[in-house]
Design a protein around this motif. Structure first.
Motif, PDB file in Angstrom:
ATOM      1  N   GLY A  61       1.451 -10.007  -6.967  1.00 20.32           N
ATOM      2  CA  GLY A  61       0.640 -10.890  -6.142  1.00 20.32           C
ATOM      3  C   GLY A  61      -0.825 -10.896  -6.547  1.00 20.32           C
ATOM      4  O   GLY A  61      -1.188 -10.549  -7.670  1.00 20.32           O
ATOM      5  N   VAL A  62      -1.652 -11.283  -5.617  1.00 19.69           N
ATOM      6  CA  VAL A  62      -3.080 -11.415  -5.853  1.00 19.69           C
ATOM      7  C   VAL A  62      -3.693 -10.075  -6.265  1.00 19.69           C
ATOM      8  O   VAL A  62      -4.520 -10.011  -7.165  1.00 19.69           O
ATOM      9  N   ALA A  63      -3.248  -8.991  -5.629  1.00 19.73           N
ATOM     10  CA  ALA A  63      -3.800  -7.671  -5.953  1.00 19.73           C
ATOM     11  C   ALA A  63      -3.561  -7.326  -7.413  1.00 19.73           C
ATOM     12  O   ALA A  63      -4.426  -6.748  -8.066  1.00 19.73           O
ATOM     13  N   GLY A  64      -2.411  -7.687  -7.935  1.00 20.68           N
ATOM     14  CA  GLY A  64      -2.102  -7.395  -9.328  1.00 20.68           C
ATOM     15  C   GLY A  64      -2.895  -8.243 -10.302  1.00 20.68           C
ATOM     16  O   GLY A  64      -3.143  -7.832 -11.437  1.00 20.68           O
ATOM     17  N   ILE A  65      -3.302  -9.412  -9.871  1.00 21.94           N
ATOM     18  CA  ILE A  65      -4.046 -10.316 -10.744  1.00 21.94           C
ATOM     19  C   ILE A  65      -5.535  -9.993 -10.748  1.00 21.94           C
ATOM     20  O   ILE A  65      -6.162  -9.918 -11.799  1.00 21.94           O
ATOM     21  N   TYR A  66      -6.107  -9.784  -9.573  1.00 16.05           N
ATOM     22  CA  TYR A  66      -7.555  -9.635  -9.467  1.00 16.05           C
ATOM     23  C   TYR A  66      -8.045  -8.196  -9.458  1.00 16.05           C
ATOM     24  O   TYR A  66      -9.153  -7.916  -9.871  1.00 16.05           O
ATOM     25  N   ASN A  67      -7.237  -7.297  -8.937  1.00 12.24           N
ATOM     26  CA  ASN A  67      -7.683  -5.918  -8.830  1.00 12.24           C
ATOM     27  C   ASN A  67      -7.210  -5.139 -10.055  1.00 12.24           C
ATOM     28  O   ASN A  67      -6.042  -4.848 -10.204  1.00 12.24           O
ATOM     29  N   ARG A  68      -8.130  -4.783 -10.919  1.00  8.84           N
ATOM     30  CA  ARG A  68      -7.806  -4.048 -12.140  1.00  8.84           C
ATOM     31  C   ARG A  68      -8.267  -2.592 -12.058  1.00  8.84           C
ATOM     32  O   ARG A  68      -8.414  -1.921 -13.062  1.00  8.84           O
ATOM     33  N   GLY A  69      -8.492  -2.125 -10.830  1.00  6.62           N
ATOM     34  CA  GLY A  69      -8.944  -0.745 -10.649  1.00  6.62           C
ATOM     35  C   GLY A  69      -7.901   0.257 -11.116  1.00  6.62           C
ATOM     36  O   GLY A  69      -6.703   0.003 -11.066  1.00  6.62           O
ATOM     37  N   HIS A  70      -8.381   1.404 -11.572  1.00 11.28           N
ATOM     38  CA  HIS A  70      -7.489   2.468 -12.043  1.00 11.28           C
ATOM     39  C   HIS A  70      -7.390   3.615 -11.036  1.00 11.28           C
ATOM     40  O   HIS A  70      -6.537   4.470 -11.183  1.00 11.28           O
ATOM     41  N   TYR A  71      -8.290   3.647 -10.048  1.00  4.77           N
ATOM     42  CA  TYR A  71      -8.264   4.649  -8.985  1.00  4.77           C
ATOM     43  C   TYR A  71      -8.220   6.075  -9.533  1.00  4.77           C
ATOM     44  O   TYR A  71      -7.484   6.929  -9.038  1.00  4.77           O
ATOM     45  N   ILE A  72      -9.020   6.343 -10.547  1.00  5.64           N
ATOM     46  CA  ILE A  72      -9.010   7.648 -11.206  1.00  5.64           C
ATOM     47  C   ILE A  72      -9.336   8.769 -10.220  1.00  5.64           C
ATOM     48  O   ILE A  72      -8.621   9.775 -10.153  1.00  5.64           O
ATOM     49  N   ASN A  73     -10.406   8.631  -9.460  1.00  8.84           N
ATOM     50  CA  ASN A  73     -10.791   9.685  -8.517  1.00  8.84           C
ATOM     51  C   ASN A  73      -9.732   9.879  -7.430  1.00  8.84           C
ATOM     52  O   ASN A  73      -9.403  11.013  -7.065  1.00  8.84           O
ATOM     53  N   GLU A  74      -9.186   8.771  -6.922  1.00 11.98           N
ATOM     54  CA  GLU A  74      -8.166   8.854  -5.884  1.00 11.98           C
ATOM     55  C   GLU A  74      -6.892   9.502  -6.411  1.00 11.98           C
ATOM     56  O   GLU A  74      -6.235  10.278  -5.712  1.00 11.98           O
ATOM     57  N   LYS A  75      -6.536   9.203  -7.665  1.00 10.60           N
ATOM     58  CA  LYS A  75      -5.345   9.815  -8.261  1.00 10.60           C
ATOM     59  C   LYS A  75      -5.552  11.314  -8.454  1.00 10.60           C
ATOM     60  O   LYS A  75      -4.636  12.109  -8.236  1.00 10.60           O
ATOM     61  N   LYS A  76      -6.757  11.701  -8.830  1.00  9.64           N
ATOM     62  CA  LYS A  76      -7.050  13.130  -8.995  1.00  9.64           C
ATOM     63  C   LYS A  76      -6.915  13.855  -7.663  1.00  9.64           C
ATOM     64  O   LYS A  76      -6.318  14.935  -7.589  1.00  9.64           O
ATOM     65  N   VAL A  77      -7.452  13.273  -6.606  1.00 14.66           N
ATOM     66  CA  VAL A  77      -7.339  13.872  -5.275  1.00 14.66           C
ATOM     67  C   VAL A  77      -5.868  14.007  -4.898  1.00 14.66           C
ATOM     68  O   VAL A  77      -5.425  15.053  -4.402  1.00 14.66           O
ATOM     69  N   ALA A  78      -5.086  12.953  -5.143  1.00 17.44           N
ATOM     70  CA  ALA A  78      -3.660  12.971  -4.808  1.00 17.44           C
ATOM     71  C   ALA A  78      -2.929  14.071  -5.571  1.00 17.44           C
ATOM     72  O   ALA A  78      -2.143  14.831  -4.995  1.00 17.44           O
ATOM     73  N   LEU A  79      -3.195  14.175  -6.870  1.00 13.26           N
ATOM     74  CA  LEU A  79      -2.511  15.186  -7.682  1.00 13.26           C
ATOM     75  C   LEU A  79      -2.975  16.596  -7.330  1.00 13.26           C
ATOM     76  O   LEU A  79      -2.177  17.540  -7.361  1.00 13.26           O
TER      77      LEU A  79
END
Length: 98
Positions: A61-79
């Motif tokens: 959807g729209v999120a996949g087209i416009y949002n190209r964020g990688h969420y590096i900091n959020e992924k680190k917190v999750a891991l």
């Protein structure tokens, strides 16, 4: 992770037999590990979009087209939370052995 075993078929075949190599009584698959990770991260309060990115799911959807964020900091917190969770479980298991 599997060195030269890089085709999806090779990973699937290899992963389908890990439970036997570890001499577990019940069969499990690599996909079961992914499902467990997703469920437990959600239970730890990690936002669903971060979990999806960790699992390398495509965003539609729209999120996949416009949002190209990688969420590096959020992924680190999750891991980091997942590691803490696993280490906590390891402590509990080792205490049971005593």
């Amino acid at each position: 992770m599997l060195g030269q075993l890089k085709s999806p078929e090779s990973v699937s075949v290899y992963g389908g037999k890990i439970w036997e190599k570890l001499q577990h009584e019940k069969k499990w698959t690599l996909h079961d590990l992914r499902r467990t990770l997703a469920t437990r991260l959600n239970d730890l309060g990690i936002p669903p979009h971060v979990v999806e990115h960790l699992l390398e799911h495509s965003v539609s959807g729209v999120a996949g087209i416009y949002n190209r964020g990688h969420y590096i900091n959020e992924k680190k917190v999750a891991l980091d939370k997942w590691l803490y969770e696993l280490q906590g479980e390891a402590v509990v298991e080792s205490e049971k052995a005593l």
